[in-house]
Enzyme design. Structure first.
Site, short mmCIF file in Angstrom:
data_model
loop_
_atom_site.label_atom_id
_atom_site.label_comp_id
_atom_site.label_asym_id
_atom_site.label_seq_id
_atom_site.Cartn_x
_atom_site.Cartn_y
_atom_site.Cartn_z
N SER A 1 0.85 -1.18 0.00
CA SER A 1 0.00 0.00 0.00
C SER A 1 0.88 1.23 0.00
O SER A 1 1.95 1.24 0.63
CB SER A 1 -0.90 0.03 1.23
OG SER A 1 -1.57 1.27 1.34
N TYR B 1 -2.25 -0.73 10.03
CA TYR B 1 -2.26 -1.06 8.61
C TYR B 1 -0.94 -0.65 7.95
O TYR B 1 -0.32 -1.45 7.23
CB TYR B 1 -3.42 -0.36 7.92
CG TYR B 1 -3.55 -0.67 6.45
CD1 TYR B 1 -4.08 -1.88 6.02
CD2 TYR B 1 -3.15 0.24 5.49
CE1 TYR B 1 -4.19 -2.18 4.67
CE2 TYR B 1 -3.26 -0.04 4.13
CZ TYR B 1 -3.78 -1.25 3.73
OH TYR B 1 -3.88 -1.53 2.39
#
Length: 245
Positions: free
Chosen positions: A140, A154
């Site tokens: 990401s 995350y």
């Protein structure tokens, strides 16, 4: 593209970016195995569409909570297709919350899925990957830049994939196996739909002013999986419309 006749395993390949990757690699000539957690029907649909193109396809149930599930999926793929050339670590979740809100159970679930499973899959796949083999993880852009509160877990889990990628590139490079990570930005999927409440702010953060389509992330994976990725290893390819520029 250099993918014709190869076998690819995509974790979390029943929907979203994973399904787009499975369909793209099949379109480029690969036979496909994909794992799924909960949606057998969605996985079967992807498999059916791939088989309609004339490629072989297989769906394997691999629950995220089962530490042996992904290595077993590697074994099943090799048993079914006789080889494994491309591993795509895609399965993921999106835990959101500040450090005061997150639980240790969420920590364990996220790290097990994003990091442990990716390591276990690479470890299981490694003996089967020869010259020209590929390991590609889906990270990401938030691994490099946490843009708002609530991303600590995350971002940490996706940042770990960068270190894993660089280390594996050194481990497997002498055998001609490349290892890279693709880092998507905001992508229109069920997990982060382009018509959701936070979407306008995410679009505004990009240089291009829009979300990515899942097929655009799949195209980046296909590039690394094919001849274009022959001399690319230990690298991150950020596909985020300039959000991190």
């Amino acid at each position: 593209m250099g993918i014709e006749g190869k076998v690819a395993l995509i974790t979390g390949g029943s929907r979203g970016i994973g399904a787009a990757i499975a369909r793209r690699l099949a379109a480029d000539g690969a036979d496909i195995a994909l794992t799924y957690n909960a949606s057998a029907e969605r996985a079967a649909e992807v498999v059916s569409r791939i088989r309609e193109t004339g490629r072989r396809a297989l769906a394997v149930h691999a629950p995220a909570a089962d530490p042996g599930a992904v290595p077993a999926a590697v074994d099943r793929t090799v048993a079914e297709f006789g080889r494994l050339d491309i591993l795509v670590n895609n399965a993921g979740i999106f835990p959101y919350g500040t450090i005061d809100e997150l639980t240790m159970e969420q920590f364990d679930e996220t790290m097990n899925l994003h990091v442990r499973a990716a390591f276990a899959a690479a470890r299981a796949a490694s003996p089967h990957l020869g010259d020209g083999g590929r390991i590609i993880s889906i990270g990401s852009n938030l691994a490099e830049r946490a843009t708002r509160p609530g991303l600590s877990l995350y971002s940490m889990s996706k940042a770990a994939l960068i270190g894993l990628t660089k280390g594996l590139a050194r481990d497997l490079g002498p055998r001609g196996v490349t290892v890279n990570v693709v880092q998507p930005g905001s992508t229109d999927t069920e997990m982060n739909p382009a018509d959701s409440a936070p979407a306008d702010a995410q679009r505004a953060a990009t240089a291009l002013g829009r979300y990515a389509a899942a097929t655009e992330i799949a195209a980046a994976v296909a590039y690394l999986a094919g001849e274009g990725g022959n001399f690319v290893t230990g690298s991150t390819l950020t596909v985020d419309g300039g959000a991190n520029a």
